[in-house]
Design an enzyme around this catalytic site. Structure first.
Site, PDB file in Angstrom:
ATOM      1  N   ASP A 143       0.843  -1.195   0.000  1.00  0.00           N
ATOM      2  CA  ASP A 143       0.000   0.000   0.000  1.00  0.00           C
ATOM      3  C   ASP A 143       0.884   1.253   0.000  1.00  0.00           C
ATOM      4  O   ASP A 143       1.841   1.354   0.768  1.00  0.00           O
ATOM      5  CB  ASP A 143      -0.897  -0.004   1.243  1.00  0.00           C
ATOM      6  CG  ASP A 143      -1.977   1.055   1.169  1.00  0.00           C
ATOM      7  OD1 ASP A 143      -3.043   0.763   0.630  1.00  0.00           O
ATOM      8  OD2 ASP A 143      -1.733   2.184   1.658  1.00  0.00           O
TER       9      ASP A 143
ATOM     10  N   ASN B 149      -3.366  12.703  -3.711  1.00  0.00           N
ATOM     11  CA  ASN B 149      -4.536  13.009  -4.530  1.00  0.00           C
ATOM     12  C   ASN B 149      -5.143  14.361  -4.161  1.00  0.00           C
ATOM     13  O   ASN B 149      -5.489  15.174  -5.033  1.00  0.00           O
ATOM     14  CB  ASN B 149      -5.596  11.911  -4.383  1.00  0.00           C
ATOM     15  CG  ASN B 149      -5.409  10.788  -5.394  1.00  0.00           C
ATOM     16  OD1 ASN B 149      -4.795  10.975  -6.443  1.00  0.00           O
ATOM     17  ND2 ASN B 149      -5.940   9.627  -5.084  1.00  0.00           N
TER      18      ASN B 149
ATOM     19  N   GLU C 188      -4.887   2.401  -4.050  1.00  0.00           N
ATOM     20  CA  GLU C 188      -3.421   2.421  -4.003  1.00  0.00           C
ATOM     21  C   GLU C 188      -2.848   1.114  -3.475  1.00  0.00           C
ATOM     22  O   GLU C 188      -1.682   1.039  -3.083  1.00  0.00           O
ATOM     23  CB  GLU C 188      -2.950   3.585  -3.131  1.00  0.00           C
ATOM     24  CG  GLU C 188      -3.229   3.436  -1.641  1.00  0.00           C
ATOM     25  CD  GLU C 188      -4.607   3.942  -1.228  1.00  0.00           C
ATOM     26  OE1 GLU C 188      -4.771   4.302  -0.036  1.00  0.00           O
ATOM     27  OE2 GLU C 188      -5.512   3.977  -2.081  1.00  0.00           O
TER      28      GLU C 188
END
Length: 305
Positions: free
Chosen positions: A180, A188, A223
């Protein structure tokens, strides 16, 4: 309708046919060709008259000259009913055109002749190719993540299921890892989803470059990525995964102009057991991943923790 009118009508139909038609004698010499064949090949009626059947069709893969008689009498399995087959037709510009040919014998005034109906199949081939491209694209979308071009969760789960079966059958160790990107939401929110997408694609490239060809890496969603290391012990996986973590940590993720991001990765991993289901193996790797996150991120953690 009298015989004269019937013969004239037949000639007109043959002349106006969109399919190419050719008539040959028993020596396989061309006696008649319609306008469609002349247009398709580029040869005039005079140029075609008296030529052999092989003038229109190149030798087969064995170097044997084409024979219309073999088409008519062939019982090979690849001939369809009516002796229909696809061939390459030679044209005057020294090219070839894929065609479909149906050959048969005809009788006229107690004499036997060969005839063939030839159809241009270029458009059909083109449509078939388009169809195949579309089918392959749909298959790719069904099993590949469109952004990273890695296997998607569905495809990854299938590979994991096969890995479990292999572990059970061969009694060889394998490892599953879940990876991850740390603080991806901040990336973002700060730089926009387009930058986030660039990071995901670059991350996928790093994974592919760092892992073996026999390893499988896929995007599980968001992700989060998954990695299957076949024929690998947990000790061996520790070395591989920590090297992968370091590769991400030291990579400079170019954003725009001369601006770069430093990104880290947290990894949880576990041994694949032969009696486990795919979702159970993923659950244990997720538990290890959460522990890695809770202990400061940018680290690897094995299950059991």
């Amino acid at each position: 309708m009298n015989e004269f009118h019937t013969e004239a009508l037949s000639k007109e139909i043959v002349s106006q046919s969109i399919d190419s038609i050719v008539v040959l004698d028993t020596n396989q010499k061309i006696l008649f060709s319609n306008v469609a064949l002349q247009t398709l090949t580029g040869y005039t009626e005079e140029e075609l008259y008296g030529k052999t059947f092989s003038f229109l069709f190149p030798p087969n893969e064995k170097g044997e000259q084409s024979s219309i008689e073999s088409f008519v009498s062939s019982n090979e399995a690849h001939y369809i009913a009516g002796f229909l087959k696809e061939l390459e037709l030679i044209t005057k510009p020294k090219g070839t055109i894929p065609v479909e040919i149906r050959a048969f014998t005809i009788q006229n005034e107690n004499k036997e002749y060969y005839a063939a109906i030839i159809r241009d199949v270029r458009e059909r081939r083109r449509l078939e190719e388009q169809k195949n491209v579309l089918i392959n694209s749909l298959k790719r979308l069904a099993y590949m993540d469109e952004l990273t071009m890695l296997p998607n969760r569905r495809s990854f789960a299938d590979t994991l299921q096969k890995t479990i079966a292999t572990v059970k059958r061969r009694n060889r160790e394998s490892v599953l890892a879940v990876m991850d990107i740390d603080h991806f939401k901040v990336i973002n929110d700060t730089y926009g989803h387009d930058i986030g997408d660039l990071v995901l694609k670059k991350m996928a490239n790093i994974f592919v470059d760092c892992l073996r060809e026999e390893d499988t890496v896929g995007r599980l969603g968001g992700e989060e990525f998954g990695c299957i290391l076949p024929d690998t012990t947990t000790e061996g996986a520790t070395i591989v995964l920590d090297r992968l973590r370091e590769s991400v940590e030291t990579h400079r993720f170019f954003i725009f102009d001369n601006y770069y991001l430093n990104i880290t990765l947290s990894i949880g991993y576990t041994k694949v057991h032969p009696i486990q289901k795919p979702e159970e193996v993923l659950k244990f790797a997720d538990i290890a991943l959460y522990q890695a996150k809770n202990h400061g991120r940018n680290r690897i953690q094995v299950y059991p923790v």
